[in-house]
Design a protein around this motif. Structure first.
Motif, PDB file in Angstrom:
ATOM      1  N   ASP A  59       0.830  -1.208   0.000  1.00  0.00           N
ATOM      2  CA  ASP A  59       0.000   0.000   0.000  1.00  0.00           C
ATOM      3  C   ASP A  59       0.865   1.258   0.000  1.00  0.00           C
ATOM      4  OD1 ASP A  59      -2.288  -1.504  -0.024  1.00  0.00           O
ATOM      5  OD2 ASP A  59      -2.642  -1.372   2.145  1.00  0.00           O
ATOM      6  N   LEU A  60       1.969   1.226   0.760  1.00  0.00           N
ATOM      7  CA  LEU A  60       2.860   2.385   0.787  1.00  0.00           C
ATOM      8  C   LEU A  60       3.536   2.577  -0.562  1.00  0.00           C
ATOM      9  CD1 LEU A  60       4.312   4.676   2.195  1.00  0.00           C
ATOM     10  CD2 LEU A  60       5.971   3.018   3.081  1.00  0.00           C
ATOM     11  N   ALA A  61       3.947   1.476  -1.185  1.00  0.00           N
ATOM     12  CA  ALA A  61       4.581   1.579  -2.503  1.00  0.00           C
ATOM     13  C   ALA A  61       3.602   2.152  -3.523  1.00  0.00           C
ATOM     14  CB  ALA A  61       5.073   0.213  -2.951  1.00  0.00           C
ATOM     15  N   LYS A  62       2.338   1.716  -3.459  1.00  0.00           N
ATOM     16  CA  LYS A  62       1.331   2.236  -4.389  1.00  0.00           C
ATOM     17  C   LYS A  62       1.063   3.714  -4.137  1.00  0.00           C
ATOM     18  CE  LYS A  62      -3.406   1.665  -6.020  1.00  0.00           C
ATOM     19  NZ  LYS A  62      -3.659   3.142  -5.941  1.00  0.00           N
ATOM     20  N   ALA A  63       0.944   4.094  -2.870  1.00  0.00           N
ATOM     21  CA  ALA A  63       0.697   5.501  -2.545  1.00  0.00           C
ATOM     22  C   ALA A  63       1.853   6.375  -3.008  1.00  0.00           C
ATOM     23  CB  ALA A  63       0.470   5.657  -1.050  1.00  0.00           C
ATOM     24  N   ALA A  64       3.091   5.894  -2.802  1.00  0.00           N
ATOM     25  CA  ALA A  64       4.261   6.664  -3.240  1.00  0.00           C
ATOM     26  C   ALA A  64       4.300   6.765  -4.762  1.00  0.00           C
ATOM     27  CB  ALA A  64       5.532   6.008  -2.715  1.00  0.00           C
ATOM     28  N   ASN A  65       3.900   5.690  -5.441  1.00  0.00           N
ATOM     29  CA  ASN A  65       3.882   5.697  -6.901  1.00  0.00           C
ATOM     30  C   ASN A  65       2.825   6.660  -7.425  1.00  0.00           C
ATOM     31  OD1 ASN A  65       5.062   4.736  -9.268  1.00  0.00           O
ATOM     32  ND2 ASN A  65       3.479   3.203  -9.577  1.00  0.00           N
ATOM     33  N   ASP A  66       1.648   6.671  -6.774  1.00  0.00           N
ATOM     34  CA  ASP A  66       0.592   7.609  -7.183  1.00  0.00           C
ATOM     35  C   ASP A  66       1.055   9.050  -6.993  1.00  0.00           C
ATOM     36  OD1 ASP A  66      -1.097   5.587  -7.926  1.00  0.00           O
ATOM     37  OD2 ASP A  66      -2.240   5.573  -6.058  1.00  0.00           O
ATOM     38  N   LEU A  67       1.776   9.309  -5.894  1.00  0.00           N
ATOM     39  CA  LEU A  67       2.289  10.664  -5.659  1.00  0.00           C
ATOM     40  C   LEU A  67       3.287  11.049  -6.749  1.00  0.00           C
ATOM     41  CD1 LEU A  67       2.596  13.198  -3.931  1.00  0.00           C
ATOM     42  CD2 LEU A  67       4.276  11.962  -2.544  1.00  0.00           C
ATOM     43  N   LYS A  68       4.128  10.098  -7.141  1.00  0.00           N
ATOM     44  CA  LYS A  68       5.091  10.352  -8.211  1.00  0.00           C
ATOM     45  C   LYS A  68       4.381  10.622  -9.530  1.00  0.00           C
ATOM     46  CE  LYS A  68       9.094   8.222 -10.484  1.00  0.00           C
ATOM     47  NZ  LYS A  68       9.950   7.016 -10.554  1.00  0.00           N
ATOM     48  N   ARG A  69       3.279   9.900  -9.777  1.00  0.00           N
ATOM     49  CA  ARG A  69       2.543  10.066 -11.036  1.00  0.00           C
ATOM     50  C   ARG A  69       1.796  11.387 -11.113  1.00  0.00           C
ATOM     51  NH1 ARG A  69       0.074   3.898 -11.139  1.00  0.00           N
ATOM     52  NH2 ARG A  69       1.857   2.914 -12.175  1.00  0.00           N
ATOM     53  N   ALA A  70       1.680  12.084  -9.985  1.00  0.00           N
ATOM     54  CA  ALA A  70       1.034  13.399 -10.012  1.00  0.00           C
ATOM     55  C   ALA A  70       1.906  14.424 -10.729  1.00  0.00           C
ATOM     56  CB  ALA A  70       0.726  13.858  -8.593  1.00  0.00           C
ATOM     57  N   THR A  71       3.165  14.082 -10.967  1.00  0.00           N
ATOM     58  CA  THR A  71       4.069  14.928 -11.745  1.00  0.00           C
ATOM     59  C   THR A  71       4.345  14.231 -13.072  1.00  0.00           C
ATOM     60  OG1 THR A  71       5.107  15.786  -9.740  1.00  0.00           O
ATOM     61  CG2 THR A  71       6.313  16.049 -11.803  1.00  0.00           C
ATOM     62  N   VAL A  72       3.950  14.844 -14.161  1.00  0.00           N
ATOM     63  CA  VAL A  72       4.110  14.247 -15.494  1.00  0.00           C
ATOM     64  C   VAL A  72       5.377  14.810 -16.130  1.00  0.00           C
ATOM     65  CG1 VAL A  72       3.074  13.896 -17.757  1.00  0.00           C
ATOM     66  CG2 VAL A  72       1.615  14.019 -15.734  1.00  0.00           C
ATOM     67  N   ARG A  73       6.263  13.917 -16.561  1.00  0.00           N
ATOM     68  CA  ARG A  73       7.527  14.326 -17.162  1.00  0.00           C
ATOM     69  C   ARG A  73       7.670  13.738 -18.565  1.00  0.00           C
ATOM     70  NH1 ARG A  73      10.716  16.774 -13.467  1.00  0.00           N
ATOM     71  NH2 ARG A  73      10.119  16.536 -11.269  1.00  0.00           N
ATOM     72  N   ALA A  74       8.538  14.336 -19.349  1.00  0.00           N
ATOM     73  CA  ALA A  74       8.769  13.868 -20.721  1.00  0.00           C
ATOM     74  C   ALA A  74       9.395  12.471 -20.686  1.00  0.00           C
ATOM     75  CB  ALA A  74       9.674  14.830 -21.468  1.00  0.00           C
ATOM     76  N   PRO A  75       8.853  11.519 -21.449  1.00  0.00           N
ATOM     77  CA  PRO A  75       9.389  10.156 -21.412  1.00  0.00           C
ATOM     78  C   PRO A  75      10.698   9.993 -22.173  1.00  0.00           C
ATOM     79  CG  PRO A  75       7.591  10.299 -22.994  1.00  0.00           C
ATOM     80  CD  PRO A  75       7.665  11.634 -22.306  1.00  0.00           C
ATOM     81  N   TYR A  76      11.001  10.926 -23.073  1.00  0.00           N
ATOM     82  CA  TYR A  76      12.242  10.897 -23.852  1.00  0.00           C
ATOM     83  C   TYR A  76      12.434  12.276 -24.477  1.00  0.00           C
ATOM     84  CZ  TYR A  76       8.511   9.534 -27.128  1.00  0.00           C
ATOM     85  OH  TYR A  76       7.320   9.460 -27.819  1.00  0.00           O
ATOM     86  N   ASP A  77      13.595  12.506 -25.078  1.00  0.00           N
ATOM     87  CA  ASP A  77      13.822  13.776 -25.782  1.00  0.00           C
ATOM     88  C   ASP A  77      12.777  13.894 -26.880  1.00  0.00           C
ATOM     89  OD1 ASP A  77      15.974  13.972 -24.135  1.00  0.00           O
ATOM     90  OD2 ASP A  77      17.501  13.747 -25.686  1.00  0.00           O
ATOM     91  N   ALA A  78      11.992  14.963 -26.838  1.00  0.00           N
ATOM     92  CA  ALA A  78      10.840  15.020 -27.738  1.00  0.00           C
ATOM     93  C   ALA A  78      10.475  16.451 -28.085  1.00  0.00           C
ATOM     94  CB  ALA A  78       9.643  14.323 -27.097  1.00  0.00           C
ATOM     95  N   ILE A  79       9.624  16.572 -29.091  1.00  0.00           N
ATOM     96  CA  ILE A  79       8.978  17.834 -29.446  1.00  0.00           C
ATOM     97  C   ILE A  79       7.489  17.673 -29.168  1.00  0.00           C
ATOM     98  CG2 ILE A  79       8.369  19.404 -31.335  1.00  0.00           C
ATOM     99  CD1 ILE A  79      11.054  18.769 -32.604  1.00  0.00           C
ATOM    100  N   ILE A  80       6.898  18.657 -28.546  1.00  0.00           N
ATOM    101  CA  ILE A  80       5.471  18.595 -28.240  1.00  0.00           C
ATOM    102  C   ILE A  80       4.684  18.902 -29.509  1.00  0.00           C
ATOM    103  CG2 ILE A  80       3.602  19.591 -26.882  1.00  0.00           C
ATOM    104  CD1 ILE A  80       5.622  20.117 -24.675  1.00  0.00           C
ATOM    105  N   SER A  81       3.853  17.939 -29.899  1.00  0.00           N
ATOM    106  CA  SER A  81       3.053  18.097 -31.112  1.00  0.00           C
ATOM    107  C   SER A  81       1.733  18.807 -30.817  1.00  0.00           C
ATOM    108  CB  SER A  81       2.786  16.730 -31.738  1.00  0.00           C
ATOM    109  OG  SER A  81       1.936  16.839 -32.856  1.00  0.00           O
ATOM    110  N   SER A  82       1.098  18.450 -29.697  1.00  0.00           N
ATOM    111  CA  SER A  82      -0.165  19.089 -29.318  1.00  0.00           C
ATOM    112  C   SER A  82      -0.378  18.894 -27.825  1.00  0.00           C
ATOM    113  CB  SER A  82      -1.344  18.493 -30.100  1.00  0.00           C
ATOM    114  OG  SER A  82      -1.510  17.112 -29.786  1.00  0.00           O
ATOM    115  N   THR A  83      -1.181  19.777 -27.231  1.00  0.00           N
ATOM    116  CA  THR A  83      -1.528  19.663 -25.819  1.00  0.00           C
ATOM    117  C   THR A  83      -3.046  19.589 -25.680  1.00  0.00           C
ATOM    118  OG1 THR A  83      -1.530  22.061 -25.532  1.00  0.00           O
ATOM    119  CG2 THR A  83       0.528  20.894 -25.075  1.00  0.00           C
ATOM    120  N   SER A  84      -3.505  18.949 -24.600  1.00  0.00           N
ATOM    121  CA  SER A  84      -4.950  18.720 -24.440  1.00  0.00           C
ATOM    122  C   SER A  84      -5.484  19.194 -23.099  1.00  0.00           C
ATOM    123  CB  SER A  84      -5.265  17.221 -24.600  1.00  0.00           C
ATOM    124  OG  SER A  84      -4.724  16.699 -25.784  1.00  0.00           O
ATOM    125  N   THR A  85      -4.682  19.900 -22.319  1.00  0.00           N
ATOM    126  CA  THR A  85      -5.153  20.351 -21.013  1.00  0.00           C
ATOM    127  C   THR A  85      -4.427  21.632 -20.636  1.00  0.00           C
ATOM    128  OG1 THR A  85      -5.588  19.634 -18.736  1.00  0.00           O
ATOM    129  CG2 THR A  85      -3.428  19.090 -19.657  1.00  0.00           C
TER     130      THR A  85
END
Length: 251
Positions: free
Chosen positions: A105-131
């Motif tokens: 449960d602690l690992a899941k809670a920590a993972n959910d907290l980490k997922r609240a920050t969205v980061r680029a998965p690789y060197d990229a160019i942003i094509s479009s945004t939706s939010t």
């Protein structure tokens, strides 16, 4: 070579976006794109830590009680082997299982907290945004579409009749260099790529095989950059064909 639609993995309100979170900006792997309100997830982590501490304490208590039960059995001098129930085996296993669940449960809670920050998965160019800031996201809500900056891949349709002329590796798969030309800002530039694979099937309508060439975004001269959607002209050198002579058309 990669194009991804990024989606939210947790629910919450968007409280921050990067200055680069707009179409056309280039981001590096790990760069912050947006942040979801983390309060609920921080509270979940705190609760999970508290539960974990309680279960650790309960397990230590059960271990002490099991050891005491063993000593009591020996003091009574009954001999033989005490039963699992006498040594509090079921209670001990229950405490151990609760500890494992609390750790998960602690690992899941920590993972959910980490997922609240969205980061680029690789060197990229942003094509479009939706939010944008203030939007409420649910799991699976699209956030942005990005594509990898380098290398690029180009699909090259080759007539089935011309596949015979391609160079092949020992496994019989097409290989070789590809010369690519394109016009950017009124100037013609060239790139040198290489065949990395075929798409594995023949197009029924055009009777073509699609080769995939990998090429750096920067031109050979370093003066131009390929853009997705740009038209290019590609040439693939033929393999050497022995005992071949060119016959003039006039003959």
């Amino acid at each position: 070579s990669r194009r991804s639609v990024l989606a939210s993995e947790v629910a919450g309100k968007v409280i921050e976006t990067s200055d680069l979170f707009d179409p056309g900006f280039e981001v590096k792997k790990g760069d912050l794109l947006l942040r979801i309100d983390p309060v609920d997830y921080e509270a979940a982590v705190a609760r999970a830590k508290s539960t974990l501490a309680d279960t650790e304490s309960a397990l230590e208590t059960e271990k002490a009680l099991a050891a005491q039960a063993q000593r009591d059995w020996e003091k009574l001098g009954r001999g033989g082997t005490p039963s699992d129930l006498v040594l509090r085996g079921p209670q001990l296993r229950s405490a151990e299982a609760k500890l494992e669940a609390a750790q998960s449960d602690l690992a899941k809670a920590a993972n959910d907290l980490k997922r609240a920050t969205v980061r680029a998965p690789y060197d990229a160019i942003i094509s479009s945004t939706s939010t944008e800031i203030g939007s409420y996201l649910t799991p699976g809500t699209p956030i942005a579409e990005v594509f990898q900056t380098d290398p690029y891949e180009i699909r090259l349709p080759i007539s089935v009749d011309k596949v015979w002329f391609l160079e092949k590796d020992p496994d019989g798969k097409p290989q070789g260099e590809v010369k690519i030309e394109a016009e950017t800002a009124g100037q013609r530039a060239t790139w040198t790529g290489k065949i990395v694979r075929t798409e594995g099937e023949i197009d029924r309508q055009s009777r073509s095989v699609y080769l995939v060439a990998e090429v750096s975004a920067k031109s050979d001269e370093g003066s131009a950059t390929l853009q997705p959607g740009q038209f290019t002209r590609a040439g693939i050198p033929s393999r050497e064909i022995p005992q071949l002579a060119a016959i003039p058309f006039s003959a």
